[in-house]
Design an enzyme around this catalytic site. Structure first.
Site, mmCIF file in Angstrom:
data_model
loop_
_atom_site.group_PDB
_atom_site.id
_atom_site.type_symbol
_atom_site.label_atom_id
_atom_site.label_comp_id
_atom_site.label_asym_id
_atom_site.label_seq_id
_atom_site.Cartn_x
_atom_site.Cartn_y
_atom_site.Cartn_z
ATOM 1 N N LYS A 67 36.444 37.719 50.394
ATOM 2 C CA LYS A 67 37.813 38.175 50.683
ATOM 3 C C LYS A 67 38.724 36.973 50.470
ATOM 4 O O LYS A 67 38.446 35.888 50.997
ATOM 5 C CB LYS A 67 37.950 38.690 52.117
ATOM 6 C CG LYS A 67 39.399 39.106 52.436
ATOM 7 C CD LYS A 67 39.522 39.861 53.736
ATOM 8 C CE LYS A 67 39.584 38.957 54.928
ATOM 9 N NZ LYS A 67 39.975 39.687 56.157
ATOM 10 N N HIS A 138 49.757 43.828 66.421
ATOM 11 C CA HIS A 138 49.251 44.707 65.359
ATOM 12 C C HIS A 138 47.769 45.024 65.545
ATOM 13 O O HIS A 138 47.362 46.194 65.570
ATOM 14 C CB HIS A 138 49.491 44.002 64.019
ATOM 15 C CG HIS A 138 49.029 44.772 62.833
ATOM 16 N ND1 HIS A 138 49.637 45.920 62.409
ATOM 17 C CD2 HIS A 138 47.997 44.555 61.982
ATOM 18 C CE1 HIS A 138 49.014 46.376 61.349
ATOM 19 N NE2 HIS A 138 48.002 45.573 61.070
ATOM 20 N N GLN A 139 46.947 43.981 65.693
ATOM 21 C CA GLN A 139 45.494 44.201 65.805
ATOM 22 C C GLN A 139 45.128 44.939 67.085
ATOM 23 O O GLN A 139 44.162 45.697 67.122
ATOM 24 C CB GLN A 139 44.750 42.855 65.798
ATOM 25 C CG GLN A 139 44.930 42.023 64.552
ATOM 26 C CD GLN A 139 44.179 42.593 63.359
ATOM 27 O OE1 GLN A 139 43.204 43.316 63.505
ATOM 28 N NE2 GLN A 139 44.655 42.267 62.174
ATOM 29 N N ASN A 160 50.488 41.419 78.360
ATOM 30 C CA ASN A 160 50.859 40.682 77.154
ATOM 31 C C ASN A 160 51.915 39.649 77.499
ATOM 32 O O ASN A 160 52.758 39.884 78.368
ATOM 33 C CB ASN A 160 51.392 41.642 76.083
ATOM 34 C CG ASN A 160 51.440 40.991 74.707
ATOM 35 O OD1 ASN A 160 50.498 40.314 74.309
ATOM 36 N ND2 ASN A 160 52.533 41.172 73.996
ATOM 37 N N MET A 219 38.679 38.449 70.640
ATOM 38 C CA MET A 219 38.841 38.717 69.211
ATOM 39 C C MET A 219 39.956 37.890 68.554
ATOM 40 O O MET A 219 40.062 37.870 67.331
ATOM 41 C CB MET A 219 39.144 40.210 69.000
ATOM 42 C CG MET A 219 38.099 41.142 69.570
ATOM 43 S SD MET A 219 36.421 40.823 68.991
ATOM 44 C CE MET A 219 36.597 41.156 67.252
ATOM 45 N N GLY A 220 40.779 37.223 69.331
ATOM 46 C CA GLY A 220 41.936 36.535 68.746
ATOM 47 C C GLY A 220 41.623 35.154 68.201
ATOM 48 O O GLY A 220 42.274 34.677 67.277
ATOM 49 N N THR A 221 40.617 34.487 68.771
ATOM 50 C CA THR A 221 40.366 33.088 68.405
ATOM 51 C C THR A 221 39.504 33.014 67.152
ATOM 52 O O THR A 221 38.307 33.268 67.197
ATOM 53 C CB THR A 221 39.706 32.345 69.587
ATOM 54 O OG1 THR A 221 40.618 32.386 70.681
ATOM 55 C CG2 THR A 221 39.418 30.899 69.231
ATOM 56 N N ASP A 222 40.157 32.646 66.041
ATOM 57 C CA ASP A 222 39.467 32.583 64.756
ATOM 58 C C ASP A 222 39.798 31.304 64.005
ATOM 59 O O ASP A 222 39.624 31.210 62.805
ATOM 60 C CB ASP A 222 39.812 33.823 63.911
ATOM 61 C CG ASP A 222 41.315 33.967 63.701
ATOM 62 O OD1 ASP A 222 42.090 33.135 64.231
ATOM 63 O OD2 ASP A 222 41.739 34.909 63.013
#
Ligand code: NAD
Length: 321
Positions: A67, A138-139, A160, A219-222
């Site tokens: 990708k 969004h996610q 949030n 899921m946010g930490t990338d």
């Protein structure tokens, strides 16, 4: 070569198909049949863009590719298009010939939501009823929509940093016929499952915000430096991930490992649970935590599934290449 444009993805790909593709490739990774290539991510010095490649090869599914894409922060304001832009390229592993080019924007959201859903399916308590969301961008909407299908949830709670975004979650909950309540972080103690999906660089969710028996999908930490949960919470939890190398370098576990609170060897690939090589949750009191860093093989798996669907429906564009 086949082309499946971004505009076709919404009608082709289902959450179920994304779930099945991601679950299968996680299992293949844990079995040693699939591996990710080192990630390239560069600030290109133009339009403040971050651009990179995530690739891999799944020997069992015969999926090879990458990708390419990233984040263009000025897109929305300057051009009216979304800031995250990506395209998946698949290659024939027998010949190296390009097989397909697939729009990767919606697929990224679907494969990321599928990853946390796979973790919920395999690690959350069967009697989980309250789902907590940390993040409302969004996610987060994709995450919540997919997660609600994994257990018989009867309440959504949400926090949030920017509370004006919480209606995004409320809308998804309403669509599923589940009541929504905005809470303080301490209110997350009511949750049986928590998904964190923010762009935070500091811990938001602390150990005292989480009850025994909870399953957390981070899921946010990338990226190096990002963080959503306290290292103390990771130390308290049984930690699972998509890929250990990413978990300790760019995932949520990077901080707890750097501080010596957990050892890399204590982190289990979720695929091992799917394969039955690891028992997963061991008790109703255990806190399980999935560190979803996002691997290239997820992208390839959903893209390959979408190409099959596009061929089946006769809408893949064929070009001589
Ligand atoms: P978005 O811009 O739509 O939403 C960002 C969210 O983070 C919002 O809830 C916002 O209120 C919150 N936020 C922003 N700054 C914050 C801060 N300093 N502290 C706490 N919260 C903050 O973004 P999105 O598209 O929903 O993406 C969310 C995150 O998910 C990003 O970090 C992105 O990189 C990551 N992501 C991860 C994967 C993966 O596979 N793990 C895949 C895609 C995106």
């Amino acid at each position: 070569m086949l082309i499946v444009p971004e505009r076709e993805i919404a009608d082709l790909m289902t959450r179920e198909a994304a779930f099945a593709a991601v679950e299968k490739v996680f299992a293949a990774m844990a079995a040693g049949d699939a591996y990710n290539f080192p990630v390239v991510r560069e600030a290109i010095g133009h339009e403040d863009a971050l651009y990179g490649f995530k690739g891999g090869f799944d020997r069992s599914g015969l999926t090879l590719g990458l990708k390419a894409g990233g984040y263009w922060p000025n897109n929305l304001e300057k051009r009216g298009i979304i800031n995250h832009q990506s395209t998946v390229f698949l290659f024939d592993p027998d010949t190296g010939k390009a097989r397909a080019m697939v729009g990767g924007n919606l697929l990224t959201a679907l494969r990321t939501a599928a990853a946390s859903s796979v973790s919920i399916r395999h690690l959350a308590r069967e009697d989980a009823r309250v789902i907590g969301m940390v993040g409302a961008g969004h996610q987060a909407t994709f995450q919540l929509r997919a997660a609600l299908e994994q257990r018989d949830f009867d309440k959504v709670i949400g926090w949030n940093l920017h509370p004006e975004m919480l209606p995004n979650l409320e809308k998804v909950a309403a669509e599923a016929g589940v009541p929504f309540e905005a809470v303080e972080l301490t209110g997350m103690r009511e949750a049986d499952v928590i998904i964190s999906i923010t762009s935070s660089f500091d811990a938001i969710l602390m150990a005292e915000h989480v009850s025994p028996g909870c399953h957390i999908a981070c899921m946010g930490t990338d990226t190096k430096g990002k963080q959503e949960v306290s290292p103390a919470l990771l130390a308290k939890a049984t930690v699972f991930t998509d890929e250990v190398a990413q978990s300790v370098s760019i995932g949520e576990a990077q901080h707890a490992v750097a501080q010596g609170l957990i050892d890399e060897s204590a982190i289990t690939q979720l695929g091992a649970v799917i394969n039955g090589a690891h028992p997963g949750r061991r008790s109703a009191e255990e806190i399980t935590l999935f560190d979803g860093t996002g691997v290239g093989l997820q992208d390839l798996a959903v893209a390959a599934a979408v190409v099959d669907l596009a061929v089946e429906k006769g809408i893949a564009i064929e070009v001589d290449f």
